[in-house]
Write an enzyme that holds these catalytic residues in place. Structure first.
Site, PDB file in Angstrom:
ATOM      1  N   ARG A  23       0.799  -1.230   0.000  1.00 47.56           N
ATOM      2  CA  ARG A  23       0.000   0.000   0.000  1.00 47.56           C
ATOM      3  C   ARG A  23       0.834   1.282   0.000  1.00 47.56           C
ATOM      4  O   ARG A  23       0.308   2.368  -0.204  1.00 47.56           O
ATOM      5  CB  ARG A  23      -0.966  -0.004   1.197  1.00 47.56           C
ATOM      6  CG  ARG A  23      -2.243  -0.780   0.905  1.00 47.56           C
ATOM      7  CD  ARG A  23      -3.178  -0.781   2.090  1.00 47.56           C
ATOM      8  NE  ARG A  23      -2.717  -1.711   3.118  1.00 47.56           N
ATOM      9  CZ  ARG A  23      -3.191  -1.740   4.370  1.00 47.56           C
ATOM     10  NH1 ARG A  23      -4.114  -0.875   4.739  1.00 47.56           N
ATOM     11  NH2 ARG A  23      -2.738  -2.618   5.233  1.00 47.56           N
ATOM     12  N   GLN A  43      12.549 -15.562   6.223  1.00 43.39           N
ATOM     13  CA  GLN A  43      11.311 -16.354   6.274  1.00 43.39           C
ATOM     14  C   GLN A  43      11.198 -17.164   4.989  1.00 43.39           C
ATOM     15  O   GLN A  43      11.562 -16.686   3.911  1.00 43.39           O
ATOM     16  CB  GLN A  43      10.091 -15.440   6.443  1.00 43.39           C
ATOM     17  CG  GLN A  43       8.832 -16.226   6.790  1.00 43.39           C
ATOM     18  CD  GLN A  43       7.657 -15.334   7.146  1.00 43.39           C
ATOM     19  OE1 GLN A  43       7.820 -14.137   7.334  1.00 43.39           O
ATOM     20  NE2 GLN A  43       6.481 -15.929   7.231  1.00 43.39           N
ATOM     21  N   GLY A  74       8.243  -4.147  12.400  1.00 42.21           N
ATOM     22  CA  GLY A  74       9.147  -3.158  11.806  1.00 42.21           C
ATOM     23  C   GLY A  74       8.454  -1.902  11.312  1.00 42.21           C
ATOM     24  O   GLY A  74       9.110  -0.943  10.908  1.00 42.21           O
ATOM     25  N   GLY A 128      -6.969  -7.926  14.899  1.00 41.23           N
ATOM     26  CA  GLY A 128      -7.368  -9.085  15.685  1.00 41.23           C
ATOM     27  C   GLY A 128      -8.042  -8.612  16.967  1.00 41.23           C
ATOM     28  O   GLY A 128      -7.600  -7.646  17.588  1.00 41.23           O
ATOM     29  N   ALA A 166      41.679  45.545  -5.146  1.00 38.33           N
ATOM     30  CA  ALA A 166      40.370  45.237  -5.736  1.00 38.33           C
ATOM     31  C   ALA A 166      40.544  44.555  -7.089  1.00 38.33           C
ATOM     32  O   ALA A 166      41.370  44.969  -7.901  1.00 38.33           O
ATOM     33  CB  ALA A 166      39.551  46.506  -5.901  1.00 38.33           C
TER      34      ALA A 166
HETATM   35  C1  UD1 Z   1      -1.572  -8.797  12.641  1.00 42.71           C
HETATM   36  C2  UD1 Z   1      -2.225  -9.655  13.718  1.00 42.71           C
HETATM   37  C3  UD1 Z   1      -3.455  -8.942  14.227  1.00 42.71           C
HETATM   38  C4  UD1 Z   1      -3.101  -7.563  14.742  1.00 42.71           C
HETATM   39  C5  UD1 Z   1      -2.366  -6.775  13.683  1.00 42.71           C
HETATM   40  C6  UD1 Z   1      -1.840  -5.492  14.262  1.00 42.71           C
HETATM   41  C7  UD1 Z   1      -1.739 -11.951  13.133  1.00 42.71           C
HETATM   42  C8  UD1 Z   1      -2.270 -13.202  12.566  1.00 42.71           C
HETATM   43  N1  UD1 Z   1      -2.555 -10.922  13.156  1.00 42.71           N
HETATM   44  O1  UD1 Z   1      -2.481  -8.710  11.570  1.00 42.71           O
HETATM   45  O2  UD1 Z   1      -4.061  -9.691  15.270  1.00 42.71           O
HETATM   46  O3  UD1 Z   1      -4.261  -6.878  15.159  1.00 42.71           O
HETATM   47  O4  UD1 Z   1      -1.243  -7.522  13.189  1.00 42.71           O
HETATM   48  O5  UD1 Z   1      -1.273  -4.735  13.260  1.00 42.71           O
HETATM   49  O6  UD1 Z   1      -0.599 -11.921  13.588  1.00 42.71           O
HETATM   50  N2  UD1 Z   1       4.923 -10.391   8.754  1.00 42.71           N
HETATM   51  C9  UD1 Z   1       6.002 -11.213   8.527  1.00 42.71           C
HETATM   52  N3  UD1 Z   1       5.799 -12.408   7.894  1.00 42.71           N
HETATM   53  C10 UD1 Z   1       4.583 -12.801   7.482  1.00 42.71           C
HETATM   54  C11 UD1 Z   1       3.477 -11.963   7.714  1.00 42.71           C
HETATM   55  C12 UD1 Z   1       3.675 -10.766   8.368  1.00 42.71           C
HETATM   56  O7  UD1 Z   1       7.123 -10.866   8.886  1.00 42.71           O
HETATM   57  O8  UD1 Z   1       4.478 -13.893   6.914  1.00 42.71           O
HETATM   58  C13 UD1 Z   1       5.119  -9.102   9.418  1.00 42.71           C
HETATM   59  C14 UD1 Z   1       4.728  -7.948   8.533  1.00 42.71           C
HETATM   60  O9  UD1 Z   1       5.841  -7.449   7.825  1.00 42.71           O
HETATM   61  C15 UD1 Z   1       4.212  -6.926   9.542  1.00 42.71           C
HETATM   62  C16 UD1 Z   1       3.683  -7.776  10.678  1.00 42.71           C
HETATM   63  O10 UD1 Z   1       4.266  -9.042  10.539  1.00 42.71           O
HETATM   64  O11 UD1 Z   1       5.245  -6.102  10.061  1.00 42.71           O
HETATM   65  C17 UD1 Z   1       2.174  -7.877  10.670  1.00 42.71           C
HETATM   66  O12 UD1 Z   1       1.771  -8.439   9.484  1.00 42.71           O
HETATM   67  P1  UD1 Z   1       0.388  -8.058   8.815  1.00 42.71           P
HETATM   68  O13 UD1 Z   1       0.206  -8.880   7.615  1.00 42.71           O
HETATM   69  O14 UD1 Z   1       0.299  -6.600   8.677  1.00 42.71           O
HETATM   70  O15 UD1 Z   1      -0.629  -8.581   9.942  1.00 42.71           O
HETATM   71  P2  UD1 Z   1      -2.133  -8.188  10.080  1.00 42.71           P
HETATM   72  O16 UD1 Z   1      -2.913  -8.995   9.140  1.00 42.71           O
HETATM   73  O17 UD1 Z   1      -2.283  -6.733  10.035  1.00 42.71           O
END
Ligand code: UD1
Ligand code: CA
Length: 509
Positions: free
Chosen positions: A32, A92, A126, A164, A447
């Site tokens: 985004r 990852q 992050g 969540g 000058a």
């Molecule tokens: C997650 C939480 C949610 C919470 C929200 C807060 C879970 C399942 N859900 O949702 O309960 O309210 O954050 O913002 O954890 N990331 C990784 N690897 C991945 C997926 C994500 O490193 O495979 C990192 C992303 O870079 C990010 C963070 O984890 O910094 C959160 O990931 P994101 O996909 O934004 O989680 P949400 O769906 O927002």
């Protein structure tokens, strides 16, 4: 110079040892942002988002600090290593989800330590740049005090969309976190949300993650499932509510980034004002979180201080000044200046409309005045470059006065050369120093002098072509022009001018 930073006081962990590890999740793509720059590398307040996350994590003094990366792996890894060489970068794999991200990090940390980690593991994101060490300290303290299996940082929001939801038992402990996409209507009505920041018992985290599957609407391994699993295993799962919601807010797009950036700036300014800095107009002042200011510094409107800029006591900066990595000495004045990588001595004055480029060192009580550009130049104590000029690759001694419009011709089109000017030198207007050239102590220039040869101490150097005046050139070469008319009028006036007095001429008075 004695810059003071109220932030250098480390938060303490009352009655508890530092956590075994902090794991920062940063593998996501951040689509985004609509940017070729990875999301967590976008800056606010002088640091990237992940830079802020690392600062907050480091404040906990964890035994290990890991960042989970995947999207734009090389670029992100390079950036993180530059900021903090002690970070474990963990890759990852193809398995998606926050649960998998934490699992690979924990595995890597276990391998690195040569044994399974025990104690507390903190997880942060992050892309949550306003989170502070103090909040993490409070989280770890609550975790330790409650002897919890998991402690989650939550927030109560008016609009909980996307987050969540926190389900609590009657005794206030947490029973589960339900993702928005998997929630029932009743669960969607819950306004307490998961920030994504937690403290875990390492052993419980490791064993619970083994039970996490991807059987949910997004097909991901949810870290949030660990809470229900830990509770089912008899562990205490608690939550602490963040009263400062900014600290758990993530930046997903550039609108949120600017919003968080403005709030961060407001906080930085407030902190400095409380520490004794006068900021006349906070609305037009931007100060990076990395800048250091001393007591009784005054910042005038429209000023931006960036990077490693340090301003010493009683200095006045602004209005309309942008400084990046500039040191400003005690009592100095810097008006309408754009400066990078420069050092301004105590009591010195700079500006207005001055461009200080890297390597500019201005001595105590010195001056670089209006419409001056400087680069890679050392100006000694009390020396003045007051108006209109360029000084590059030069060394100027003490108490020297450089006249108006002086220029160092330091570049011959191929390479740069040095100009060395001694102390107590007086140069006249429009002197050009054709480098390499040396002017001795106490020398003078005339000058318009073009100094191509070294000037010994105490000498006067002039260089001029004799002035040639051609009478009547304009009426001959530019007949009918305004200049010709003006010249003709002046000629007539001069010829009718009589040296006699009006009284003699008039005859009666
Ligand atoms: C997650 C939480 C949610 C919470 C929200 C807060 C879970 C399942 N859900 O949702 O309960 O309210 O954050 O913002 O954890 N990331 C990784 N690897 C991945 C997926 C994500 O490193 O495979 C990192 C992303 O870079 C990010 C963070 O984890 O910094 C959160 O990931 P994101 O996909 O934004 O989680 P949400 O769906 O927002
Ligand atoms: Ca998110």
């Amino acid at each position: 110079m004695s810059p003071q930073n109220p932030d250098t006081a480390k938060p303490s962990l009352p009655g508890s040892s530092p956590p075994a590890a902090v794991i920062v999740l940063a593998a996501g793509a951040g689509t985004r942002m609509k940017s070729r720059i990875p999301k967590i590398l976008h800056p606010l307040g002088g640091l990237s988002m992940v830079g802020h996350a690392l600062e907050a994590a480091r404040g906990l003094e964890p035994h290990a600090l890991a960042v989970v990366v995947r999207h734009e792996r090389e670029r992100v890894a390079r950036h993180i290593t530059e900021l903090d060489g002690g970070v474990h970068l963990v890759d990852q794999d193809d398995v998606p989800g926050t649960g998998r991200a934490v699992q690979v990090a924990l595995d890597a940390l276990d391998v690195d330590a040569g044994r399974p980690l025990s104690g507390t593991v903190v997880v942060t994101y992050g892309d949550v740049p306003l989170l502070t060490s103090e909040t993490l300290v409070a989280l770890v303290k609550a975790h330790n005090d409650g002897a919890n299996a998991v402690t989650v940082l939550t927030a109560v929001l008016d609009d909980a969309t996307g987050y969540g939801r926190i389900e609590r038992a009657a005794d206030g402990t947490v029973t589960a976190i339900v993702e928005h996409k998997d929630a029932t209507a009743a669960q969607l009505a819950i306004r307490e949300v998961n920030s994504g920041i937690y403290a875990f018992d390492a052993g419980i985290l490791r064993s619970s993650l083994l039970q996490v599957d991807a059987d949910n609407s997004q097909g991901e391994m949810y870290l949030t499932d660990v809470l229900g699993i830990a509770r089912a295993g008899g562990g205490r799962v608690a939550a602490i509510v963040a009263t400062d919601r900014w600290q758990v807010e993530g930046a997903n797009d550039r609108v949120q980034l600017a919003h968080l950036g403005a709030e961060l700036n407001r906080r930085v300014l407030e902190r400095w004002m409380r520490a004794g800095v006068s900021i006349v107009d906070p609305a037009t002042t931007w100060i990076d979180a990395t800048v250091l200011l001393a007591e009784d510094v005054t910042i005038l409107p429209g000023t931006q201080l960036h990077g490693a800029t340090k301003v010493a006591r009683d200095a006045v900066v602004g209005p309309g000044t942008t400084l990046t990595d500039v040191q400003v000495g005690e009592g100095a004045s810097v008006i309408r200046t754009h400066g990078t990588g420069a050092r301004i001595g105590a009591g010195a004055s700079v500006g207005p409309f001055t461009y200080l480029r890297p390597g500019t060192v201005l001595g105590e009580d010195g001056k670089i005045g209006a419409f001056y550009e400087t680069k890679n130049v050392t100006v000694g104590r009390g020396s003045k470059l007051s108006h209109l000029g360029y000084a590059g690759d030069a060394e100027i001694g003490e108490y020297t006065n450089i006249g108006c419009g002086n220029i160092t011709a330091n570049y011959d089109g191929v390479s740069k050369h040095r100009t060395v000017i001694g102390s107590h030198v007086r140069t006249s207007s429009n002197t050009v120093f054709v480098a390499p050239v040396t002017v001795g102590n106490g020398a003078y220039t005339g000058a318009g002098a073009v100094i191509r040869k070294d000037v010994p101490p105490g000498a006067l150097a002039v260089s001029f072509a004799p002035q040639q005046t051609t009478e009547g050139w304009v009426s001959e070469k530019r007949p009918g022009s305004a200049a010709a008319e003006a010249a003709e009028a002046a000629r007539i006036l001069a010829s009718t001018d009589t040296p006699s007095t009006p009284i003699e001429e008039g005859g009666h008075a």
